[in-house]
Every structure is written in structure tokens, then in C-alpha cells.
Design an enzyme around this catalytic site. Structure first.
Site, PDB file in Angstrom:
ATOM      1  N   GLY A   1      28.017  13.006 -31.791  1.00  0.00           N
ATOM      2  CA  GLY A   1      26.581  13.228 -31.948  1.00  0.00           C
ATOM      3  C   GLY A   1      26.208  13.584 -33.372  1.00  0.00           C
ATOM      4  O   GLY A   1      27.057  13.795 -34.241  1.00  0.00           O
TER       5      GLY A   1
ATOM      6  N   GLY B   1      25.615  15.754 -36.003  1.00  0.00           N
ATOM      7  CA  GLY B   1      25.923  17.149 -36.271  1.00  0.00           C
ATOM      8  C   GLY B   1      25.114  17.761 -37.390  1.00  0.00           C
ATOM      9  O   GLY B   1      25.048  18.990 -37.510  1.00  0.00           O
ATOM     10  N   ARG B   2      24.491  16.918 -38.208  1.00  0.00           N
ATOM     11  CA  ARG B   2      23.664  17.453 -39.302  1.00  0.00           C
ATOM     12  C   ARG B   2      22.532  16.507 -39.669  1.00  0.00           C
ATOM     13  O   ARG B   2      21.956  16.608 -40.744  1.00  0.00           O
ATOM     14  CB  ARG B   2      24.528  17.730 -40.525  1.00  0.00           C
ATOM     15  CG  ARG B   2      25.300  16.514 -41.001  1.00  0.00           C
ATOM     16  CD  ARG B   2      26.164  16.841 -42.172  1.00  0.00           C
ATOM     17  NE  ARG B   2      26.921  15.665 -42.569  1.00  0.00           N
ATOM     18  CZ  ARG B   2      27.284  15.396 -43.803  1.00  0.00           C
ATOM     19  NH1 ARG B   2      26.934  16.218 -44.770  1.00  0.00           N
ATOM     20  NH2 ARG B   2      28.003  14.333 -44.085  1.00  0.00           N
TER      21      ARG B   2
ATOM     22  N   ARG C   1      17.278   9.321 -44.871  1.00  0.00           N
ATOM     23  CA  ARG C   1      17.806   7.990 -44.577  1.00  0.00           C
ATOM     24  C   ARG C   1      16.808   7.183 -43.756  1.00  0.00           C
ATOM     25  O   ARG C   1      16.165   7.712 -42.846  1.00  0.00           O
ATOM     26  CB  ARG C   1      19.129   8.103 -43.816  1.00  0.00           C
ATOM     27  CG  ARG C   1      19.726   6.748 -43.427  1.00  0.00           C
ATOM     28  CD  ARG C   1      21.152   6.865 -42.962  1.00  0.00           C
ATOM     29  NE  ARG C   1      21.292   7.665 -41.766  1.00  0.00           N
ATOM     30  CZ  ARG C   1      22.447   8.197 -41.357  1.00  0.00           C
ATOM     31  NH1 ARG C   1      23.537   8.042 -42.089  1.00  0.00           N
ATOM     32  NH2 ARG C   1      22.502   8.898 -40.242  1.00  0.00           N
TER      33      ARG C   1
ATOM     34  N   ARG D   1      24.622   3.280 -32.427  1.00  0.00           N
ATOM     35  CA  ARG D   1      25.977   3.007 -32.895  1.00  0.00           C
ATOM     36  C   ARG D   1      26.826   2.477 -31.743  1.00  0.00           C
ATOM     37  O   ARG D   1      26.473   2.608 -30.579  1.00  0.00           O
ATOM     38  CB  ARG D   1      26.614   4.298 -33.430  1.00  0.00           C
ATOM     39  CG  ARG D   1      25.737   5.098 -34.388  1.00  0.00           C
ATOM     40  CD  ARG D   1      26.156   6.571 -34.410  1.00  0.00           C
ATOM     41  NE  ARG D   1      25.230   7.387 -35.198  1.00  0.00           N
ATOM     42  CZ  ARG D   1      25.496   7.849 -36.422  1.00  0.00           C
ATOM     43  NH1 ARG D   1      26.656   7.585 -36.986  1.00  0.00           N
ATOM     44  NH2 ARG D   1      24.611   8.580 -37.064  1.00  0.00           N
TER      45      ARG D   1
ATOM     46  N   ASP E   1      31.928   5.407 -34.346  1.00  0.00           N
ATOM     47  CA  ASP E   1      30.633   6.090 -34.420  1.00  0.00           C
ATOM     48  C   ASP E   1      29.935   5.841 -35.752  1.00  0.00           C
ATOM     49  O   ASP E   1      28.774   6.244 -35.919  1.00  0.00           O
ATOM     50  CB  ASP E   1      30.798   7.595 -34.178  1.00  0.00           C
ATOM     51  CG  ASP E   1      31.754   8.235 -35.157  1.00  0.00           C
ATOM     52  OD1 ASP E   1      32.964   7.944 -35.069  1.00  0.00           O
ATOM     53  OD2 ASP E   1      31.318   9.020 -36.015  1.00  0.00           O
TER      54      ASP E   1
END
Length: 484
Positions: free
Chosen positions: A81, A83-84, A166, A173, A244
Site C-alpha cells: 500500500g 506508505g507515504r 506526482r 499497479r 507493486d
């Protein structure tokens, strides 16, 4: 920005809602006008700075972190997942929607004891490579901006936090499909739900039925092959090709310890955390297929195995055809639309012999290709020849190359065509490192200059000639770590 929230509203079991935690003293470090135009933005503003730094709400944003799993260095991790990274939603631009994500926006339910932050050096690198790859013609996610701060974060030493903004056509994914296929979560209805969403959003010409699913997976195979062919042709090593980190759309994604080749080295490893070279430069095509096989495995509850295998069997052909087209252009060869299998094999051998010669003679990959723009292909004495130590081997190769090339009637036009596909400027790791050091010292000029030069990688820019030089000894073949 104007948002739509299709992922957020239609796939509630595929994310956790989480809000960014602001950073102290936010300030712009980098901004891409090209990326901004994709979502209808113009100039950076104070209001936008506060919103994208997590210090104020962005109107219309939903804020969520996606859940997925993945194979990392060959081993399956059942829960990963974001994470940041915190996604705001899909920003509507003049030619489509783009996910907007704050990478380094703070901890999420998937942070796995991490702080959810990104450090300035990794944020700057991701910004530069996203925009550099785009302008080289490589399928990629984009970077809108880097926001710096004075917030301390600890890695190997104390650094400062930053956020990369981004833009992605999609954040879906391979690992999203793996998450809802394996272990106790294995539910065909969830896979079907995600698959139908993917088709409706990104493949509207395909129907949400077995025939559409079959066609979709073949497209994923072909798009992934195209992306990796671009990497191999341009000399780009991703470094962390976990499932991922594979975009379902075939866009280069999630950059960490990447590198562009300096001296050509087939087994070049750019990731300090990959001592066995699983993701070495020359291994990327094979890993691409391996990752697609893992995706196919996850899709077996919803797509017939025979259809998955048939699509996977097309990977090598698609990869070779894309690679041949790119490399023929680099060599200045005319590609016949109906080239035979025999001609394809001969051209692959010609290309392979040349890269072997480059490696044996320790030649710089990008510099060597750029030299074709100075070559008189009708001359028996190639200006390339002086770069090689083993002249007999080069002469033998050059004789075959000349025969394949045939007569060039307009040498200047041919040279210009070579220069349009062989870049003068690439994002060498040492250039990124010098820009990062300057930013750390409070000087943004070097970063801004490098970014602007990389927007025109094929164009001679005399005032920036030093940015095209081979790396100094300390910068040759730099290997980066995953720490970010």
C-alpha cells in the site's frame, strides 16, 4: 484544480482515507510548466503551495492511500500500500484526467512503522527523472513540483523532508490485482470490480466481459513490453522492478535508485540493495515478463488461463519489435514496414555486436550513440573508429553496418535524423547529485538549469555543454540506495 473522484467513490475497499500532515516552512524547489499544463495549472501560487504541502485543504480533494500487495525481489509481500503517498483525486485537464499524489505527505495505514516522509534528495531525483524520461519519449508518470521544508527527518543521518507532487494517468499497479487475489482475500468479485473499473476508465473501447478482459491483458503485456524496450534503448535502469512498482498502463513508475548508463555495462546494478543483480540493466526484459506472469497468476479467477498464456507468449515478440524500431532509428537504418524475420534477426545481431563492442571498449553509451550525428556513413573510415581499441573488430562490424545501411543520398539530413533520437543530454546520477548538493546549500539555480536542459535532450545547447560531459571519476557508475 478541478477534481473528479471515480476511484474514491467506486472502489471504497481499495483504499483508506487519510489526510496529509503538513510540513514546516514549505517552499517551492522545482516546478514543471509542462506537467502543470496537463491539469490546467499555470504558475505556482502561495495558495497552491499551502494545499500541496498538506498545510491547507485543497478544494475538491478526497485524500486517500491505496492498498495493494506485490512481489518484492522475487518474494511475495501480502500487504503493502501507499506508505507515504496520499492521492487527492483525479484532476481534470484539457486532455484527460490525472491522479494527483503527494509523495511524502505523511504516514498512512500502510506506512509499516515508517514516518511517511520523503527526503529532499529522493524528491528531487523523482522530479528530474519523471520529466527527463517524458522528454526522451519514454512512457512515464509525471512530476508537477517538489516542495521543500525545514522539517528534519532521519535516515542514515538527519535530512530534510520534501514532497514530490506526482501526476499519473492511473496509480493502479500489478499489485492491486495481487492483493485481492491471494490469501484469504481471494475474491473474484473484487477482482472483477477492479478490472471493470480499469476498463471503463482507461480502455473504454473494451467491453467488460471475457472478450474485453482477454484483449485488455494482451494490451497490458504489449504496453509493458514497449516501456521496457524504451528503457533498454535509452540506457535506463529502473532499479526496483517489484510488481507493486509496475503500472497497469505501462508507464515508468515509482523511481528510487534508478540510473542512466554511463559506460555501457550489460550487468550494471544501480541499486545498492540488489547485490545479486536481480534488477540489473540487462535483466529488465526478463523481469518484465516475470512480473506479467505474476499478474496473470492473480487474474486466473477472472480470465481463462489459455487467454493469459496466449497473451504472455506475445511479450517477447512485442519487446523485440519495439526495441528493433528504436535501435534501428538510433543507427540511422531505414525500417521497412514488412521487414522479414530474417532481417529482424540480422539487425538484432548487428545491434548486439555493437553493444558488445561498446562494453569491451568501455565506451560511454549515450556519447557513442550521439556520435552517429557526426558520422559520414559513406566514408570508409568512420569517425567512430578512434573511440575503439580493437580496431579489427570495429572494422568488421562497420563493414556489415555500411552494407545494411546502403547509400545515403543526403548525409546532413541523415545526421539530423540520428540526432533526433540519440540524446545529447541525459540525467546522469552525478548531475542529479550535484544539483541536490546545491539545493541543500540553498541554491536552486543548478536544479533549475538541469531541469530546463533535460526538457530538450536532443538539442545542441552550447551554453550548457558541460552538462553533456562524461562523468568525473567520482560520478562514474554511481550506485544509489533505496533509502528515501
Amino acid at each position: 484544480m478541478k477534481f473528479k473522484q471515480d476511484f474514491f467513490t467506486q472502489l471504497p475497499e481499495f483504499y483508506s482515507q487519510v489526510y496529509p500532515q503538513g510540513i514546516s516552512n514549505p517552499h517551492w524547489l522545482a516546478w514543471s510548466d509542462d506537467a502543470a499544463a496537463l491539469i490546467g495549472l499555470h504558475q505556482p501560487t502561495d495558495e497552491l503551495l499551502q494545499g500541496l504541502s498538506g498545510n491547507a485543504a485543497v478544494e475538491g480533494a478526497s485524500y486517500y492511500a491505496q492498498v495493494y500487495s506485490g512481489h518484492q525481489f522475487g518474494g511475495y509481500t501480502p500487504r503493502l500500500g501507499d506508505g507515504r503517498s496520499i492521492i487527492l483525486g483525479e484532476a481534470i485537464g484539457p486532455n484527460g484526467a490525472w491522479d494527483v499524489a503527494l509523495k511524502g505527505g505523511g504516514p498512512t495505514p500502510y506506512s509499516r512503522h515508517g514516518d511517511g516522509r520523503a527526503v529532499m534528495r529522493s524528491a528531487v531525483r523523482e522530479f528530474l527523472v519523471s520529466e527527463a524520461l517524458h522528454h526522451l519519449g519514454v512512457p512515464t508518470t509525471r512530476a508537477l513540483a517538489v516542495i521543500g521544508s525545514d522539517m528534519p527527518v532521519w535516515r542514515e543521518s538527519q535530512e530534510t523532508a520534501a514532497i514530490t507532487v506526482r501526476l499519473a494517468r492511473s496509480h493502479i499497479r500489478f499489485g492491486h490485482f495481487e492483493f485481492f487475489s491471494h490469501s484469504e482475500r481471494g475474491q473474484a468479485d473484487k477482482l472483477t470490480q477492479l478490472l471493470n473499473f480499469t476498463l471503463k476508465q482507461h480502455y473504454p473501447h473494451l467491453s467488460c466481459d471475457p472478450a474485453g478482459y482477454k484483449a485488455w491483458f494482451l494490451q497490458v503485456v504489449q504496453d509493458s513490453a514497449k516501456m521496457i524496450a524504451h528503457w533498454q534503448a535509452i540506457g535506463f535502469a529502473h532499479g526496483v522492478m517489484n510488481t507493486d512498482n509496475m503500472s497497469i498502463l505501462g508507464d515508468s513508475f515509482d523511481f528510487g535508485p534508478f540510473a542512466f548508463l554511463d559506460t555501457f555495462q550489460e550487468d550494471f546494478i544501480c541499486n545498492h540493495s540488489d547485490p545479486d543483480g536481480r534488477y540489473a540493466f540487462g535483466q529488465q526484459p526478463g523481469i518484465g515478463l516475470w512480473n506479467l506472469q505474476r499478474l496473470a497468476q492473480a487474474l486466473t479467477p477472472v480470465i481463462a488461463s489459455d487467454d493469459l498464456i496466449a497473451a504472455l507468449n506475445q511479450y517477447q515478440h512485442a519487446l523485440v519489435q519495439h526495441y528493433l524500431a528504436l535501435m534501428r532509428a538510433k543507427l540511422g537504418l531505414v525500417q521497412q514496414a514488412d521487414s522479414s524475420a530474417e532481417q529482424d534477426q540480422q539487425d538484432l545481431e548487428l545491434i548486439g555486436r555493437f553493444t558488445v563492442l561498446m562494453e569491451k571498449n568501455q565506451l560511454d553509451y549515450s556519447h557513442t550513440w550521439r556520435r552517429f550525428g557526426q558520422l559520414d556513413p559513406s566514408s570508409l573510415h568512420s569517425s567512430l573508429r578512434d573511440d575503439f581499441i580493437d580496431l579489427n573488430e570495429f572494422d568488421a562490424w562497420y563493414q556489415v553496418y555500411q552494407a545494411r545501411l546502403g547509400k545515403v543520398t543526403d548525409v546532413e539530413a541523415w545526421q539530423q535524423q540520428c540526432n533526433r533520437v540519440n540524446p545529447k543530454y541525459i540525467l546522469r546520477n552525478y548531475l542529479a547529485q550535484e544539483a541536490i548538493i546545491a539545493v541543500d546549500e540553498g541554491n536552486l539555480a543548478q536544479l533549475q538549469r538541469l531541469h530546463q536542459v533535460l526538457r530538450q535532450p536532443f538539442t545542441e545547447q552550447i551554453e550548457h555543454e558541460e552538462l553533456a560531459k562524461r562523468p568525473p571519476d567520482w560520478g562514474q557508475g554511481l550506485i544509489m540506495s533505496c533509502s528515501s
